[in-house]
Scaffold this motif. Structure first.
Motif, PDB file in Angstrom:
ATOM      1  N   ILE A  79      35.961  13.259-132.897  1.00 54.17           N
ATOM      2  CA  ILE A  79      35.776  12.832-131.513  1.00 54.17           C
ATOM      3  C   ILE A  79      36.610  11.584-131.240  1.00 54.17           C
ATOM      4  N   GLY A  80      37.360  11.624-130.179  1.00 56.06           N
ATOM      5  CA  GLY A  80      38.035  10.449-129.647  1.00 56.06           C
ATOM      6  C   GLY A  80      37.381  10.166-128.309  1.00 56.06           C
ATOM      7  N   THR A 115      29.620   9.767-138.046  1.00 53.40           N
ATOM      8  CA  THR A 115      29.959   8.535-138.738  1.00 53.40           C
ATOM      9  C   THR A 115      30.784   7.694-137.782  1.00 53.40           C
ATOM     10  N   ASP A 116      30.300   6.497-137.515  1.00 57.80           N
ATOM     11  CA  ASP A 116      30.999   5.573-136.625  1.00 57.80           C
ATOM     12  C   ASP A 116      32.016   4.819-137.469  1.00 57.80           C
ATOM     13  N   LEU A 117      33.273   5.256-137.420  1.00 56.62           N
ATOM     14  CA  LEU A 117      34.304   4.637-138.255  1.00 56.62           C
ATOM     15  C   LEU A 117      34.630   3.240-137.748  1.00 56.62           C
ATOM     16  N   GLY A 122      42.480  -4.447-133.966  1.00 58.23           N
ATOM     17  CA  GLY A 122      42.851  -4.233-132.580  1.00 58.23           C
ATOM     18  C   GLY A 122      42.047  -5.125-131.663  1.00 58.23           C
ATOM     19  N   LYS A 123      42.686  -5.607-130.613  1.00 60.51           N
ATOM     20  CA  LYS A 123      41.955  -6.405-129.639  1.00 60.51           C
ATOM     21  C   LYS A 123      40.934  -5.528-128.914  1.00 60.51           C
ATOM     22  N   TYR A 124      41.321  -4.298-128.621  1.00 59.72           N
ATOM     23  CA  TYR A 124      40.429  -3.328-127.985  1.00 59.72           C
ATOM     24  C   TYR A 124      40.348  -2.115-128.901  1.00 59.72           C
ATOM     25  N   THR A 125      39.135  -1.694-129.232  1.00 56.98           N
ATOM     26  CA  THR A 125      38.987  -0.558-130.156  1.00 56.98           C
ATOM     27  C   THR A 125      38.100   0.498-129.559  1.00 56.98           C
TER      28      THR A 125
END
Length: 125
Positions: A79-80, A115-117, A122-125
């Motif tokens: 998922i993205g 699973t929350d990788l 990154g400033k924004y992830t």
């Protein structure tokens, strides 16, 4: 392509047909979910592109809809997404965190076995 909702620009997903053969697509204004196989790997996968508006009232219904879809068959998901909610208050620097959406989001991740990788550098992830 998923149509725009309000002032949002909509969603677009594309893939290389030589690498991924799409079998099915499930589409909503908030997501595009594909089921298919990775050519040459004998592997079926589901790939999701999700955008959640920053509106608390949408969370419950969306999480329930996605739970149902994600539980349909035993095929791995990738998922993205921009969920516009965090699991932990410390991830929201300088912004007031709302506990109910955070709890609902954490339950959604847990219920789906995701699973929350960790995202780093990154400033924004």
């Amino acid at each position: 392509m998923s149509q725009a909702m309000g002032s949002a620009s909509g969603l677009l997903s594309w893939w290389d047909e030589e690498f991924f053969k799409m079998e099915k697509v499930i589409m909503d204004q908030r997501f595009i979910l594909t089921v298919g196989s990775m050519n040459g790997l004998n592997l079926r996968v589901r790939i999701g592109n999700i955008y959640v508006h920053n509106v608390d009232s949408e969370g419950d219904a969306l999480w329930e809809t996605l739970r149902g879809i994600f539980s349909e068959e035993n095929v791995p998901w990738c998922i993205g997404a921009n969920f516009n909610v965090v699991r932990y208050a410390e991830k929201r620097i300088g912004v007031e965190s709302k506990k109910k959406p955070m709890v609902e989001f954490a339950e959604f991740i847990e219920d789906c076995g995701f699973t929350d990788l960790p995202m780093t550098r990154g400033k924004y992830t």
